[in-house]
Design an enzyme around this catalytic site. Structure first.
Site, mmCIF file in Angstrom:
data_model
loop_
_atom_site.group_PDB
_atom_site.id
_atom_site.type_symbol
_atom_site.label_atom_id
_atom_site.label_comp_id
_atom_site.label_asym_id
_atom_site.label_seq_id
_atom_site.Cartn_x
_atom_site.Cartn_y
_atom_site.Cartn_z
ATOM 1 N N THR A 175 0.854 -1.203 0.000
ATOM 2 C CA THR A 175 0.000 0.000 0.000
ATOM 3 C C THR A 175 0.883 1.244 0.000
ATOM 4 O O THR A 175 2.004 1.213 0.493
ATOM 5 C CB THR A 175 -0.875 -0.028 1.269
ATOM 6 O OG1 THR A 175 -1.835 -1.062 1.109
ATOM 7 C CG2 THR A 175 -1.595 1.291 1.530
ATOM 8 N N ARG A 216 -14.884 -6.191 -0.125
ATOM 9 C CA ARG A 216 -14.206 -5.845 1.133
ATOM 10 C C ARG A 216 -13.589 -4.443 1.022
ATOM 11 O O ARG A 216 -12.955 -4.096 0.035
ATOM 12 C CB ARG A 216 -13.124 -6.883 1.419
ATOM 13 C CG ARG A 216 -12.302 -6.620 2.688
ATOM 14 C CD ARG A 216 -11.007 -5.892 2.386
ATOM 15 N NE ARG A 216 -10.131 -5.833 3.563
ATOM 16 C CZ ARG A 216 -9.002 -5.151 3.594
ATOM 17 N NH1 ARG A 216 -8.607 -4.482 2.525
ATOM 18 N NH2 ARG A 216 -8.257 -5.141 4.667
ATOM 19 N N VAL A 217 -13.789 -3.648 2.036
ATOM 20 C CA VAL A 217 -13.174 -2.322 2.084
ATOM 21 C C VAL A 217 -12.237 -2.286 3.287
ATOM 22 O O VAL A 217 -12.621 -2.689 4.387
ATOM 23 C CB VAL A 217 -14.252 -1.223 2.213
ATOM 24 C CG1 VAL A 217 -13.603 0.142 2.423
ATOM 25 C CG2 VAL A 217 -15.146 -1.206 0.973
ATOM 26 N N GLY A 218 -11.027 -1.835 3.053
ATOM 27 C CA GLY A 218 -10.041 -1.774 4.136
ATOM 28 C C GLY A 218 -10.019 -0.422 4.813
ATOM 29 O O GLY A 218 -10.958 0.373 4.712
ATOM 30 N N ASP A 219 -8.917 -0.158 5.492
ATOM 31 C CA ASP A 219 -8.790 1.098 6.234
ATOM 32 C C ASP A 219 -8.378 2.273 5.350
ATOM 33 O O ASP A 219 -8.638 3.434 5.697
ATOM 34 C CB ASP A 219 -7.745 0.946 7.353
ATOM 35 C CG ASP A 219 -6.373 0.584 6.797
ATOM 36 O OD1 ASP A 219 -6.306 -0.283 5.901
ATOM 37 O OD2 ASP A 219 -5.372 1.170 7.243
ATOM 38 N N THR A 277 -0.595 1.700 6.917
ATOM 39 C CA THR A 277 -0.556 0.500 6.087
ATOM 40 C C THR A 277 -0.497 -0.717 7.000
ATOM 41 O O THR A 277 0.126 -0.663 8.060
ATOM 42 C CB THR A 277 0.641 0.499 5.129
ATOM 43 O OG1 THR A 277 0.725 -0.785 4.492
ATOM 44 C CG2 THR A 277 1.949 0.787 5.842
ATOM 45 N N GLY A 278 -1.140 -1.793 6.592
ATOM 46 C CA GLY A 278 -1.129 -2.998 7.420
ATOM 47 C C GLY A 278 -2.476 -3.692 7.357
ATOM 48 O O GLY A 278 -3.265 -3.460 6.431
ATOM 49 N N THR A 279 -2.739 -4.526 8.330
ATOM 50 C CA THR A 279 -3.983 -5.291 8.367
ATOM 51 C C THR A 279 -5.156 -4.320 8.547
ATOM 52 O O THR A 279 -5.419 -3.832 9.649
ATOM 53 C CB THR A 279 -3.961 -6.281 9.551
ATOM 54 O OG1 THR A 279 -2.684 -6.891 9.606
ATOM 55 C CG2 THR A 279 -5.037 -7.333 9.394
ATOM 56 N N GLY A 280 -5.855 -4.062 7.453
ATOM 57 C CA GLY A 280 -6.842 -2.989 7.443
ATOM 58 C C GLY A 280 -7.907 -3.106 8.513
ATOM 59 O O GLY A 280 -8.299 -2.114 9.139
HETATM 60 N N1 ASP Z 1 -4.263 -1.500 4.848
HETATM 61 C C1 ASP Z 1 -4.486 -2.065 3.547
HETATM 62 C C2 ASP Z 1 -5.828 -2.738 3.550
HETATM 63 O O1 ASP Z 1 -6.160 -3.371 4.515
HETATM 64 C C3 ASP Z 1 -3.460 -3.063 3.144
HETATM 65 C C4 ASP Z 1 -2.047 -2.684 3.402
HETATM 66 O O2 ASP Z 1 -1.755 -1.618 3.886
HETATM 67 O O3 ASP Z 1 -1.174 -3.493 3.103
HETATM 68 O O4 ASP Z 1 -6.514 -2.679 2.562
#
Ligand code: ASP
Length: 376
Positions: free
Chosen positions: A236, A264-267, A287-290
């Site tokens: 990301t 699916r919608v992330g953060d 960035t990371g586990t949304g």
């Molecule tokens: N945060 C992003 C999401 O969950 C993915 C990522 O940052 O790697 O969509």
């Protein structure tokens, strides 16, 4: 304009067969000063001092995602250069805006457009695949001076989702548009549109195949696939900036997570989770586990800790990303910039690709875990 999933899947399969596994494009050129590489001596300087700003006098910073990061021993010089060049090009694009007296908002957009156009990163070209082998992209942008914001979620045909987010902010009464409505709105605003095959890259396709193999319990196939590493190096992108008026801005763009359910919608498109900018507190892009960043209201919590608890930005970002979020079951990182130019990029993931530009024009990029120790 929109391609039906099956048509698109067939064309992806055909392309997949025709392209070798090494098709990760290496961007050419990019202006790069000798300062662009982090001096080894500086690498571990902050490992011991947790929650301290990583740098001062920063005017713009970008990230290219958190994840397993790159392994110094296994990364070819070409690949290293490609990542550093990609981050540097984004910083230079934003610098051009800031040097002319432009706004931090325009600077973060310009930086993110560069990263979206770079196939190495999981945003725009190079976005990861959904479980049904499509692409659905999310992006958001926010201005700190008046808390105006715009976002798109699940877009399938905007070449630069961040431009879609900006259009929502500037040209609509809304903050977040999703799905077809967002694609159509962007197209009506004259933004560049593409068919789904535009986003395709071999590495992301391999990552999807590896994820499917892992799902089926084919652990050997999943493990043996180099693509799994890419799947985990999420990629990301985001940017934060402060301009001459001390206005802050932040932007984030992503393809989401490999093998995510359609819809699916992330953060990343959610203001207060993936992106937040408020003058006087912080500009932050995550960035990371949304799902975890949403539940932890990551970026707005950083701002609130600064505003209501008097924490400095590095401490606030560390508290949220390293101390609180992992307890919710995910990892990741954030780039956080204070109005005075203090910058930090704390992360709980093994690595986090990022770079920054100082007031004096120095560019620093950090791509290996020893340059960006986790939990620091
Ligand atoms: N945060 C992003 C999401 O969950 C993915 C990522 O940052 O790697 O969509």
């Amino acid at each position: 304009m929109r391609v039906r999933p099956m048509t698109w899947l067939l064309s992806a399969l055909a392309t997949a067969a025709a392209v070798t596994a090494t098709a990760l494009a290496v961007p050419q050129g990019g202006d790069r000063s000798p300062d662009d590489r982090t001096a080894p001596a500086a690498r571990d300087a902050r490992a011991a001092g947790k929650a301290k700003p990583d740098a001062h006098d920063v005017v713009l910073a970008v990230h290219g995602g958190a994840g397993t990061a790159l392994d110094r021993d296994k990364t070819s010089p070409e690949r290293e250069k490609a990542y550093r060049d990609g981050l540097t090009r984004a910083l230079r694009a934003g610098q051009k805006v800031l040097d002319k007296g432009g706004s931090s908002l325009d600077a973060v957009q310009a930086a993110v457009v560069e990263l979206e156009d770079d196939p190495l990163f999981n945003a725009g070209k190079g976005a990861v695949f959904t479980a049904d082998a499509g692409h659905e992209l999310d992006a958001s942008i926010m201005r700190g001076s008046d808390l105006k914001a715009g976002a798109v979620a699940g877009v399938k045909s905007l070449r630069n989702p961040i431009a879609g987010a900006r259009a929502v902010m500037d040209k609509s009464q809304h903050v977040l548009l999703a799905g077809e409505g967002a694609d159509d709105f962007g197209a009506r605003q004259g933004l560049k549109t593409v068919t789904q095959d535009y986003y395709w890259t071999q590495a992301r396709w391999d990552a999807l195949m590896a994820a499917k193999a892992a799902e089926k319990g084919d652990k050997k196939a999943a493990r043996s696939s180099a693509a799994l590493a890419d799947a985990q190096s999420k990629g990301t992108v985001g940017a934060v900036a402060v301009d001459r008026r001390r206005d802050l801005a932040a932007a984030t763009s992503t393809g989401g997570m490999t093998n995510k359910l359609p819809g699916r919608v992330g953060d990343s498109p959610l203001i207060g989770s993936g992106t937040y900018a408020k003058n006087g507190t912080v500009a932050a892009s995550a960035t990371g586990t949304g799902e975890v960043f949403i539940r932890g209201a990551a970026t707005s919590t950083i701002s609130n800790l600064v505003e209501f608890k008097g924490a400095d930005v590095a401490k606030a970002a560390y508290e949220v990303v390293v101390k609180r979020l992992p307890a919710l079951g995910g990892d990741g990182g954030v780039i956080a910039l204070a109005p005075n130019g203090d910058f930090d990029a704390p992360h709980s993931s093994p690595g986090m690709l990022h770079g920054y530009l100082t007031k004096g024009g120095q560019v620093v990029t950090k791509i290996f875990p020893d340059e960006t120790p986790p939990n620091s």
